[in-house]
Design a protein around this motif. Structure first.
Motif, PDB file in Angstrom:
ATOM      1  N   ILE A 185     -19.212  -5.275  -6.187  1.00 45.38           N
ATOM      2  CA  ILE A 185     -19.964  -4.044  -5.969  1.00 45.38           C
ATOM      3  C   ILE A 185     -20.531  -4.115  -4.554  1.00 45.38           C
ATOM      4  CG2 ILE A 185     -21.892  -2.619  -6.738  1.00 45.38           C
ATOM      5  CD1 ILE A 185     -21.531  -3.783  -9.518  1.00 45.38           C
ATOM      6  N   PRO A 186     -19.949  -3.403  -3.612  1.00 45.26           N
ATOM      7  CA  PRO A 186     -20.342  -3.560  -2.212  1.00 45.26           C
ATOM      8  C   PRO A 186     -21.743  -3.017  -1.919  1.00 45.26           C
ATOM      9  CG  PRO A 186     -18.495  -2.013  -2.445  1.00 45.26           C
ATOM     10  CD  PRO A 186     -18.906  -2.425  -3.815  1.00 45.26           C
ATOM     11  N   GLU A 187     -22.291  -3.495  -0.835  1.00 45.10           N
ATOM     12  CA  GLU A 187     -23.589  -3.043  -0.363  1.00 45.10           C
ATOM     13  C   GLU A 187     -23.399  -1.977   0.717  1.00 45.10           C
ATOM     14  OE1 GLU A 187     -26.457  -3.880  -1.630  1.00 45.10           O
ATOM     15  OE2 GLU A 187     -25.536  -5.279  -3.062  1.00 45.10           O
ATOM     16  N   PRO A 188     -24.406  -1.114   0.933  1.00 45.06           N
ATOM     17  CA  PRO A 188     -24.309  -0.124   2.018  1.00 45.06           C
ATOM     18  C   PRO A 188     -24.037  -0.791   3.363  1.00 45.06           C
ATOM     19  CG  PRO A 188     -26.144   0.399   0.578  1.00 45.06           C
ATOM     20  CD  PRO A 188     -25.628  -0.945   0.134  1.00 45.06           C
ATOM     21  N   GLY A 189     -23.105  -0.245   4.110  1.00 47.20           N
ATOM     22  CA  GLY A 189     -22.719  -0.799   5.396  1.00 47.20           C
ATOM     23  C   GLY A 189     -21.439  -1.615   5.349  1.00 47.20           C
ATOM     24  N   GLN A 190     -21.065  -2.081   4.166  1.00 54.20           N
ATOM     25  CA  GLN A 190     -19.832  -2.853   4.053  1.00 54.20           C
ATOM     26  C   GLN A 190     -18.626  -1.929   4.182  1.00 54.20           C
ATOM     27  OE1 GLN A 190     -20.890  -5.358   0.355  1.00 54.20           O
ATOM     28  NE2 GLN A 190     -19.444  -6.633   1.498  1.00 54.20           N
ATOM     29  N   GLY A 191     -17.567  -2.466   4.793  1.00 52.58           N
ATOM     30  CA  GLY A 191     -16.335  -1.690   4.979  1.00 52.58           C
ATOM     31  C   GLY A 191     -15.124  -2.461   4.502  1.00 52.58           C
ATOM     32  N   PHE A 192     -14.125  -1.726   4.051  1.00 51.51           N
ATOM     33  CA  PHE A 192     -12.880  -2.321   3.560  1.00 51.51           C
ATOM     34  C   PHE A 192     -11.713  -1.456   4.036  1.00 51.51           C
ATOM     35  CE2 PHE A 192     -16.320  -2.954   0.564  1.00 51.51           C
ATOM     36  CZ  PHE A 192     -16.306  -4.323   0.350  1.00 51.51           C
ATOM     37  N   THR A 193     -10.581  -2.105   4.246  1.00 54.41           N
ATOM     38  CA  THR A 193      -9.375  -1.390   4.655  1.00 54.41           C
ATOM     39  C   THR A 193      -8.253  -1.723   3.681  1.00 54.41           C
ATOM     40  OG1 THR A 193     -10.002  -1.457   6.997  1.00 54.41           O
ATOM     41  CG2 THR A 193      -7.687  -0.998   6.487  1.00 54.41           C
ATOM     42  N   PHE A 194      -7.730  -0.714   3.028  1.00 56.58           N
ATOM     43  CA  PHE A 194      -6.563  -0.875   2.175  1.00 56.58           C
ATOM     44  C   PHE A 194      -5.881   0.480   2.019  1.00 56.58           C
ATOM     45  CE2 PHE A 194     -10.494  -0.965  -0.378  1.00 56.58           C
ATOM     46  CZ  PHE A 194     -10.395   0.233  -1.059  1.00 56.58           C
ATOM     47  N   TYR A 195      -4.584   0.438   1.723  1.00 60.88           N
ATOM     48  CA  TYR A 195      -3.756   1.646   1.562  1.00 60.88           C
ATOM     49  C   TYR A 195      -3.795   2.533   2.812  1.00 60.88           C
ATOM     50  CZ  TYR A 195      -4.089   0.205  -3.318  1.00 60.88           C
ATOM     51  OH  TYR A 195      -4.048  -0.511  -4.483  1.00 60.88           O
ATOM     52  N   ASN A 196      -3.935   1.900   3.993  1.00 59.29           N
ATOM     53  CA  ASN A 196      -3.970   2.623   5.267  1.00 59.29           C
ATOM     54  C   ASN A 196      -5.191   3.542   5.386  1.00 59.29           C
ATOM     55  OD1 ASN A 196      -1.567   1.504   6.306  1.00 59.29           O
ATOM     56  ND2 ASN A 196      -0.342   2.981   5.146  1.00 59.29           N
ATOM     57  N   PHE A 197      -6.297   3.162   4.743  1.00 54.55           N
ATOM     58  CA  PHE A 197      -7.553   3.901   4.866  1.00 54.55           C
ATOM     59  C   PHE A 197      -8.685   2.903   5.066  1.00 54.55           C
ATOM     60  CE2 PHE A 197      -4.906   6.928   2.683  1.00 54.55           C
ATOM     61  CZ  PHE A 197      -5.311   8.157   3.162  1.00 54.55           C
ATOM     62  N   ARG A 198      -9.696   3.327   5.826  1.00 49.22           N
ATOM     63  CA  ARG A 198     -10.901   2.532   6.039  1.00 49.22           C
ATOM     64  C   ARG A 198     -12.020   3.128   5.193  1.00 49.22           C
ATOM     65  NH1 ARG A 198     -12.676  -2.478   7.275  1.00 49.22           N
ATOM     66  NH2 ARG A 198     -14.752  -2.438   8.247  1.00 49.22           N
ATOM     67  N   PHE A 199     -12.623   2.319   4.316  1.00 48.91           N
ATOM     68  CA  PHE A 199     -13.687   2.766   3.432  1.00 48.91           C
ATOM     69  C   PHE A 199     -14.987   2.067   3.841  1.00 48.91           C
ATOM     70  CE2 PHE A 199      -9.721   3.092   1.193  1.00 48.91           C
ATOM     71  CZ  PHE A 199      -9.802   4.289   0.488  1.00 48.91           C
ATOM     72  N   ARG A 200     -16.016   2.852   4.137  1.00 48.64           N
ATOM     73  CA  ARG A 200     -17.325   2.288   4.467  1.00 48.64           C
ATOM     74  C   ARG A 200     -18.370   2.871   3.505  1.00 48.64           C
ATOM     75  NH1 ARG A 200     -19.482  -0.734   8.183  1.00 48.64           N
ATOM     76  NH2 ARG A 200     -17.514  -0.733   9.354  1.00 48.64           N
ATOM     77  N   VAL A 201     -19.097   1.969   2.817  1.00 45.74           N
ATOM     78  CA  VAL A 201     -20.104   2.389   1.855  1.00 45.74           C
ATOM     79  C   VAL A 201     -21.341   2.866   2.616  1.00 45.74           C
ATOM     80  CG1 VAL A 201     -21.560   1.663  -0.067  1.00 45.74           C
ATOM     81  CG2 VAL A 201     -19.230   0.748   0.167  1.00 45.74           C
ATOM     82  N   LEU A 202     -21.804   4.084   2.302  1.00 45.47           N
ATOM     83  CA  LEU A 202     -22.970   4.652   2.968  1.00 45.47           C
ATOM     84  C   LEU A 202     -24.234   4.517   2.118  1.00 45.47           C
ATOM     85  CD1 LEU A 202     -21.399   7.922   4.452  1.00 45.47           C
ATOM     86  CD2 LEU A 202     -21.633   5.667   5.523  1.00 45.47           C
ATOM     87  N   ARG A 203     -24.143   4.821   0.823  1.00 47.24           N
ATOM     88  CA  ARG A 203     -25.325   4.748  -0.038  1.00 47.24           C
ATOM     89  C   ARG A 203     -24.937   4.187  -1.404  1.00 47.24           C
ATOM     90  NH1 ARG A 203     -25.935   9.886   1.843  1.00 47.24           N
ATOM     91  NH2 ARG A 203     -25.436  10.770  -0.199  1.00 47.24           N
ATOM     92  N   LYS A 204     -25.920   3.561  -2.049  1.00 48.50           N
ATOM     93  CA  LYS A 204     -25.710   3.006  -3.383  1.00 48.50           C
ATOM     94  C   LYS A 204     -26.997   3.130  -4.181  1.00 48.50           C
ATOM     95  CE  LYS A 204     -25.807  -1.368  -4.433  1.00 48.50           C
ATOM     96  NZ  LYS A 204     -25.568  -2.812  -4.632  1.00 48.50           N
ATOM     97  N   GLU A 205     -26.855   3.513  -5.452  1.00 44.26           N
ATOM     98  CA  GLU A 205     -27.992   3.565  -6.365  1.00 44.26           C
ATOM     99  C   GLU A 205     -27.716   2.600  -7.513  1.00 44.26           C
ATOM    100  OE1 GLU A 205     -28.683   7.517  -7.650  1.00 44.26           O
ATOM    101  OE2 GLU A 205     -29.125   8.292  -5.630  1.00 44.26           O
ATOM    102  N   ARG A 206     -28.542   1.568  -7.610  1.00 46.58           N
ATOM    103  CA  ARG A 206     -28.318   0.494  -8.571  1.00 46.58           C
ATOM    104  C   ARG A 206     -26.914  -0.076  -8.359  1.00 46.58           C
ATOM    105  NH1 ARG A 206     -31.131   2.867 -14.127  1.00 46.58           N
ATOM    106  NH2 ARG A 206     -33.221   3.186 -13.213  1.00 46.58           N
ATOM    107  N   ASN A 207     -26.062   0.055  -9.360  1.00 40.78           N
ATOM    108  CA  ASN A 207     -24.707  -0.493  -9.221  1.00 40.78           C
ATOM    109  C   ASN A 207     -23.657   0.585  -8.963  1.00 40.78           C
ATOM    110  OD1 ASN A 207     -25.529  -3.159  -9.664  1.00 40.78           O
ATOM    111  ND2 ASN A 207     -25.475  -2.875 -11.888  1.00 40.78           N
ATOM    112  N   ARG A 208     -24.116   1.803  -8.616  1.00 41.02           N
ATOM    113  CA  ARG A 208     -23.194   2.907  -8.389  1.00 41.02           C
ATOM    114  C   ARG A 208     -23.127   3.242  -6.907  1.00 41.02           C
ATOM    115  NH1 ARG A 208     -25.444   7.389 -10.193  1.00 41.02           N
ATOM    116  NH2 ARG A 208     -23.475   8.552 -10.075  1.00 41.02           N
ATOM    117  N   ILE A 209     -21.879   3.353  -6.399  1.00 42.39           N
ATOM    118  CA  ILE A 209     -21.677   3.832  -5.028  1.00 42.39           C
ATOM    119  C   ILE A 209     -21.803   5.345  -5.057  1.00 42.39           C
ATOM    120  CG2 ILE A 209     -20.056   4.011  -3.107  1.00 42.39           C
ATOM    121  CD1 ILE A 209     -18.794   1.407  -4.028  1.00 42.39           C
TER     122      ILE A 209
END
Length: 420
Positions: free
Chosen positions: A387-411
């Motif tokens: 469960i990523p934290e805000p600010g973490q980024g991942f790259t897969f399937y030719n897309f870059r995903f960056r988490v902006l906000r999270k509430e408890r365990n929900r992105i």
């Protein structure tokens, strides 16, 4: 002697023309649209009926045309060799090989096939009556050849009976994608075709409104509070619960409530809310959309609660949700504008975590996998294995995903950027 040479030359030209007929007929009949031929046959066109009959015995059709084509090509080459031997002596063999290769390639293969593929339906209609006769004549020889070939392949361990073929749905999907690439079918129409074909592959779990996003009302709140909530709600049908939020006891239809208000002349204190509610309908989350659509139509109902294998309510699904999978979003004057997707100037997209991956694929023509998770947040968690934290980024399937906000365990919000 001169008459014999001229006769041989004319025979070669005739054989080349016949070879071109065989080549063009094979291309036209294999490329002709079966759907258009079926419509022409229904319209009473006899030649279209012949084309459909030939296409139903495709192996014998192709075998007959190949047999005839090889027969005339070999005969034309033999006559050309004898002609060139008379004219040039032993060097005539080389000349005959070069000339016949060029002539057969241009006039018996490329030219007729190019002509046929430019308008295969019209070409197929013209040649079909002649090809039917050829198929009848060469049919017994083709059957014998097929018998020999099958047994030879069987000796080599090749089973021709269990050859995998594309299903009708795969053929339709491939044809629509090809027409979209060629520009004949626009994206919206392609998405509608795909949505219709996907009904058997998707379950109600993939499109349902999740339990956390459901609007439901506590039956114990009192008639006045319930009426107020129903009037403020943009929805027609609202589930009712009692004692605890997982204990759904009915579904209240806004039209039934209005009729009840009319009967009591607006006196809310006289309303019997449970008397106006209908019994909730529970369906398993593994029901595919085609089965659920048929169930909605048979039951004449538009609303069902979705439960998992333990009987716990996971969400709700409506007839409109299934129709939207085919035609796209259906909005009316009472719909809430769900601001779940926002396109940024740099090409990235700000997405709420609850937005379904399938909706993003349809909206932006992406190819994110839809099997691993229903929502875009679920896909990120599945691929990140955490469960990523805000600010973490991942790259897969030719897309870059960056988490902006999270509430408890929900992105709750993330940025998606296609990798250029």
């Amino acid at each position: 002697m001169e008459a014999t040479l001229w006769f041989t030359l004319i025979a070669i030209l005739v054989l080349i023309a016949i070879s071109g007929f065989f080549s063009g007929s094979e291309t036209a009949l294999t490329a002709a649209s079966r759907a258009r031929m079926r419509q022409k046959e229904k319209g009473g066109e006899e030649r279209a009926k012949v084309v459909n009959q030939l296409l139903q015995m495709r192996e014998r059709l192709i075998g007959s045309l190949l047999l005839g084509n090889n027969l005339v090509n070999i005969l034309a080459s033999a006559l050309a060799t004898s002609l060139f031997l008379v004219l040039f002596g032993e060097a005539g063999v080389v000349y005959a090989t070069l000339v016949m290769t060029l002539v057969v390639l241009v006039f018996a293969e490329v030219l007729p096939k190019t002509w046929a593929i430019s308008n295969p339906d019209s070409f197929a209609l013209r040649v079909a009556p002649f090809v039917r006769v050829i198929t009848l004549v060469f049919g017994p020889f083709v059957i014998a050849v097929e018998w020999v070939v099958v047994r030879l392949l069987r000796l080599l361990g090749v089973d021709t009976k269990n050859t995998p073929i594309l299903s009708g749905q795969d053929e339709l999907r491939g044809a629509v994608d090809l027409l979209h690439m060629e520009g004949s079918v626009v994206k919206d129409d392609r998405d509608r075709f795909d949505g219709l074909l996907d009904l058997e592959e998707l379950d109600v779990e993939d499109i349902m409104v999740h339990r956390t996003n459901m609007l439901s009302i506590d039956i114990d709140e009192g008639a006045e509070a319930i009426v107020e909530q129903v009037l403020k709600s943009p929805y027609t049908r609202i589930p009712l619960w009692q004692d605890e939020q997982d204990n759904f006891v009915g579904v209240l239809h806004a039209k039934d409530l209005l009729r009840a208000l009319a009967r009591v002349k607006g006196d809310v204190s006289k309303l019997d809310i449970m008397g106006e509610a209908i019994e909730p309908w529970f369906v398993p989350d593994t029901t595919n959309l085609k089965a659920q659509l048929n169930a909605f139509l048979k039951r004449k109902s538009h609303f069902a609660l979705v439960v998992d294998e333990y009987g716990e309510v996971m969400g709700l699904v409506t007839l409109e949700d299934i129709i939207e999978e085919i035609v796209g979003d259906i909005s009316d004057e009472h719909d809430i504008d769900m601001k779940g997707v926002k396109t940024e100037p740099d090409g990235s997209v700000i997405v709420d975590g609850s937005v379904p991956t399938r909706d993003l694929n349809r909206a932006f023509d992406w190819n994110l996998p839809e099997e691993e998770a229903t929502t875009i947040a679920g896909l990120v968690i599945h691929e990140a294995r955490q469960i990523p934290e805000p600010g973490q980024g991942f790259t897969f399937y030719n897309f870059r995903f960056r988490v902006l906000r999270k509430e408890r365990n929900r992105i709750t919000s993330l940025r998606v950027t296609p990798v250029r």
